[in-house]
Every structure is written in C-alpha cells, then in structure tokens.
Design a protein around this motif. Sequence first.
Motif, mmCIF file in Angstrom:
data_model
loop_
_atom_site.group_PDB
_atom_site.id
_atom_site.type_symbol
_atom_site.label_atom_id
_atom_site.label_comp_id
_atom_site.label_asym_id
_atom_site.label_seq_id
_atom_site.Cartn_x
_atom_site.Cartn_y
_atom_site.Cartn_z
ATOM 1 N N SER A 77 0.815 -1.215 0.000
ATOM 2 C CA SER A 77 0.000 0.000 0.000
ATOM 3 C C SER A 77 0.847 1.264 0.000
ATOM 4 O O SER A 77 0.351 2.345 -0.340
ATOM 5 C CB SER A 77 -0.940 0.003 1.211
ATOM 6 N N ASP A 78 2.139 1.127 0.357
ATOM 7 C CA ASP A 78 3.049 2.273 0.374
ATOM 8 C C ASP A 78 4.160 2.122 -0.662
ATOM 9 O O ASP A 78 5.244 2.700 -0.519
ATOM 10 C CB ASP A 78 3.671 2.438 1.765
ATOM 11 N N ALA A 79 3.896 1.355 -1.724
ATOM 12 C CA ALA A 79 4.972 1.002 -2.662
ATOM 13 C C ALA A 79 5.607 2.213 -3.335
ATOM 14 O O ALA A 79 6.823 2.251 -3.548
ATOM 15 C CB ALA A 79 4.428 0.033 -3.717
ATOM 16 N N TYR A 80 4.799 3.219 -3.681
ATOM 17 C CA TYR A 80 5.301 4.363 -4.445
ATOM 18 C C TYR A 80 5.335 5.587 -3.523
ATOM 19 O O TYR A 80 4.316 6.230 -3.289
ATOM 20 C CB TYR A 80 4.415 4.594 -5.679
ATOM 21 N N GLU A 81 6.512 5.890 -3.018
ATOM 22 C CA GLU A 81 6.662 6.843 -1.925
ATOM 23 C C GLU A 81 6.188 8.255 -2.303
ATOM 24 O O GLU A 81 6.599 8.814 -3.321
ATOM 25 C CB GLU A 81 8.112 6.887 -1.478
ATOM 26 N N HIS A 82 5.367 8.826 -1.425
ATOM 27 C CA HIS A 82 4.795 10.148 -1.683
ATOM 28 C C HIS A 82 5.871 11.230 -1.748
ATOM 29 O O HIS A 82 5.822 12.118 -2.628
ATOM 30 C CB HIS A 82 3.779 10.494 -0.598
ATOM 31 N N SER A 83 6.832 11.197 -0.860
ATOM 32 C CA SER A 83 7.851 12.261 -0.825
ATOM 33 C C SER A 83 8.694 12.276 -2.090
ATOM 34 O O SER A 83 9.103 13.350 -2.561
ATOM 35 C CB SER A 83 8.750 12.105 0.403
ATOM 36 N N LEU A 84 8.946 11.115 -2.679
ATOM 37 C CA LEU A 84 9.715 11.056 -3.922
ATOM 38 C C LEU A 84 8.878 11.597 -5.082
ATOM 39 O O LEU A 84 9.400 12.303 -5.962
ATOM 40 C CB LEU A 84 10.150 9.619 -4.209
ATOM 41 N N ARG A 85 7.600 11.271 -5.104
ATOM 42 C CA ARG A 85 6.722 11.795 -6.155
ATOM 43 C C ARG A 85 6.617 13.320 -6.054
ATOM 44 O O ARG A 85 6.679 14.040 -7.064
ATOM 45 C CB ARG A 85 5.333 11.164 -6.051
ATOM 46 N N LYS A 86 6.496 13.810 -4.846
ATOM 47 C CA LYS A 86 6.406 15.252 -4.621
ATOM 48 C C LYS A 86 7.676 15.948 -5.085
ATOM 49 O O LYS A 86 7.620 17.013 -5.728
ATOM 50 C CB LYS A 86 6.157 15.526 -3.140
ATOM 51 N N LEU A 87 8.828 15.355 -4.797
ATOM 52 C CA LEU A 87 10.105 15.924 -5.218
ATOM 53 C C LEU A 87 10.189 16.023 -6.733
ATOM 54 O O LEU A 87 10.669 17.029 -7.285
ATOM 55 C CB LEU A 87 11.255 15.074 -4.670
ATOM 56 N N PHE A 88 9.712 15.005 -7.432
ATOM 57 C CA PHE A 88 9.729 15.010 -8.894
ATOM 58 C C PHE A 88 8.936 16.207 -9.438
ATOM 59 O O PHE A 88 9.410 16.929 -10.326
ATOM 60 C CB PHE A 88 9.139 13.699 -9.422
ATOM 61 N N PHE A 89 7.747 16.421 -8.904
ATOM 62 C CA PHE A 89 6.915 17.525 -9.383
ATOM 63 C C PHE A 89 7.523 18.883 -9.031
ATOM 64 O O PHE A 89 7.422 19.838 -9.806
ATOM 65 C CB PHE A 89 5.504 17.407 -8.817
ATOM 66 N N GLU A 90 8.165 18.967 -7.875
ATOM 67 C CA GLU A 90 8.824 20.216 -7.499
ATOM 68 C C GLU A 90 9.937 20.560 -8.479
ATOM 69 O O GLU A 90 10.084 21.723 -8.892
ATOM 70 C CB GLU A 90 9.373 20.108 -6.078
ATOM 71 N N LYS A 91 10.715 19.559 -8.868
ATOM 72 C CA LYS A 91 11.825 19.800 -9.788
ATOM 73 C C LYS A 91 11.313 20.117 -11.191
ATOM 74 O O LYS A 91 11.894 20.947 -11.899
ATOM 75 C CB LYS A 91 12.764 18.599 -9.812
ATOM 76 N N LYS A 92 10.247 19.474 -11.601
ATOM 77 C CA LYS A 92 9.641 19.798 -12.898
ATOM 78 C C LYS A 92 9.234 21.262 -12.938
ATOM 79 O O LYS A 92 9.482 21.980 -13.923
ATOM 80 C CB LYS A 92 8.425 18.908 -13.152
ATOM 81 N N LYS A 93 8.608 21.740 -11.859
ATOM 82 C CA LYS A 93 8.172 23.128 -11.791
ATOM 83 C C LYS A 93 9.364 24.075 -11.797
ATOM 84 O O LYS A 93 9.361 25.096 -12.503
ATOM 85 C CB LYS A 93 7.318 23.335 -10.534
ATOM 86 N N GLU A 94 10.404 23.767 -11.016
ATOM 87 C CA GLU A 94 11.597 24.609 -10.956
ATOM 88 C C GLU A 94 12.257 24.745 -12.327
ATOM 89 O O GLU A 94 12.761 25.820 -12.684
ATOM 90 C CB GLU A 94 12.615 24.017 -9.966
#
Length: 307
Positions: free
Chosen positions: A177-194
């Motif tokens: 249920s926690d296979a795809y870590e939320h903090s890593l996904r959030k980091l990806f979107f932050e870098k895309k925006k930057e």
Amino acid sequence: MSSLSFDPQEYTKQLEVAAETLNGLLADTPELAKPRVMIICGSGLGGIADILAAEPKVEVPYNKIPGFKTSTVPGHAGKLVFGLIGSKKVPVMCMVGRLHFYEGYSFQETTFPVRLAKLLGVEVLVVTNAAGGVNPDYVPGDLMIITDHINFPGMAGYHPLRGPNMDNFGPRFQPLSDAYEHSLRKLFFEKKKELGITRKVYEGTYFFVAGPTFESRAEVRFIRATGGDAVGMSTVPEVIIARHSGLRVLALSLITNAGVGEKPPTSFDEEPKPLDEGMASHAEVLETANEASKDVQKIFEYTINEL
C-alpha cells in the motif's frame, strides 16, 4: 529457474558472486562502489544514462556479470553504467535495458538486478517504462508518475515472491500500500516546476501485463474499467522486489501510444474504420520515447541530485 525449483540459498550465492564481481570492477573507482540509487531505463529511455557525469564512469555488459541475464529487446543496450549525478555527485547504477518475463526469463531472473542493487548498497529505485495510455485523457508524449499498480499476472499466480521466501531480504507477506513513496513523487513535481518543463505529467495506476502482445480492444476496455491508467509489460515485478528488499521507489511511465479501446466495426458497417487505425508498434514506442527523453532526463537529474 521456475518459482517451484527456486532455491533461496543458491540464489543468494549467485547474488553474492555477482556483487563480488562488480565490487572488483569498481575497486579503482571507490566513489562509485557504493551506489545510492538504481535507475532502470525503459524502452527508448536508455538516454537517461547520459545524465551521468563523464568521469568517473564504469560500464559493465550484462554478460560479464555472473547470474545476470541478457536483454534481447530492441532499444535495450544491456549494460550497467556506474557514475555520478548532479552537483552533489550522487553515486548511481543505471540499468540500460531491462529484463522481461515475456523474454522467457523467470521473475527471479528478471528481478535479479534489483536484489543485486540491494547488496551493493542501493537505497532508492528509480524505474521507468514505456507504456500504453488507457486513460482517455492521456496522449503520446505525456508522462505518468505511478501512484499504484495492478499486478494482473500476480493475481493469477505468476508473482515474483511466489515460492520460498528470501528471509534475508524481506517478510513472507509484503505490504504494497506504500509502494510508491509520496515524498519522492512530490520531489519530482517540485523539480519539474523549478525547471519550467511544460510537458504534461499525470499521476495514475499502472496495469502490469505479461506481454509481449499489445492489448486487444476488449483488453483495453477491461483495463480501463478496472482502474488502469496506463498499461505495460514491466516495472511491477521490480517494484515488488525493491519493496521486499527495503528500497524506496519512484516510478515513471512515458505514454508512447494510445490504447485502442473502441469496439471493432461490425460486418454491417458501410464505411468502417480500418482495423489497424491507431494500432501500436514497438517502432512508435521508441520514437515517442526518444522525443520525450530530454525532459525526463532533466527532471531526473535534478530529482536524483537531492537523494
């Protein structure tokens, strides 16, 4: 090696020999000897390895690693590349070309590289794939960060953890249920925006099928009805083994073709659409992946630099 003949002790010995071999090849570059991140490059996404610094770098063909199978799919180079990423010089091992169940390999063989990465000290798995878009909003060239998956072969008994459990890696019953870590996904979107990258990125569910055929029209409708947003022939076995080994996971699908889900024309249609209209091909997969790979590479370079 089927799951019925699987011997955890023998498998562990193979992994240890492979790890010793790689440690020997990396002995002269100690900054690469303890990779922190493993990147698995999907079809047409082998260019991700280009974000590694030019020096130091060590390339090892799969056939030089004991116990490691060879990739047979066009667009998969079949080598491990060790190097550094970003200003923080994060040590990584990049798998340029993956192994698939449909190639005739067992799940133990296709996931051997992930177990090996764990022995080498890897903490994070970054896995990519080329996938068919099932969600009607998706178009070729879009990206999808995976938030969940449906392991269709696994639900029917073809599961990478079937057989004796490898207790030295993880538990008999692995939660996902926690296979795809939320903090890593959030980091990806932050870098895309930057970075100001405008390519559309969704979050969604990846539907794993064994392949190698692309989906029929009825199968596309079935996958859509069961909650799949994208469909592909990889990734899920690697993610399951990564989580069983205690690795954190970030996974991305590049949408390379749109699944054809409308029913075929009937014999009574006066002007039916051609049956091959919108039909997927591996050439289309590679072409779309090559077009989007630069954006993927840039976002990953900045994301992995923070790991």
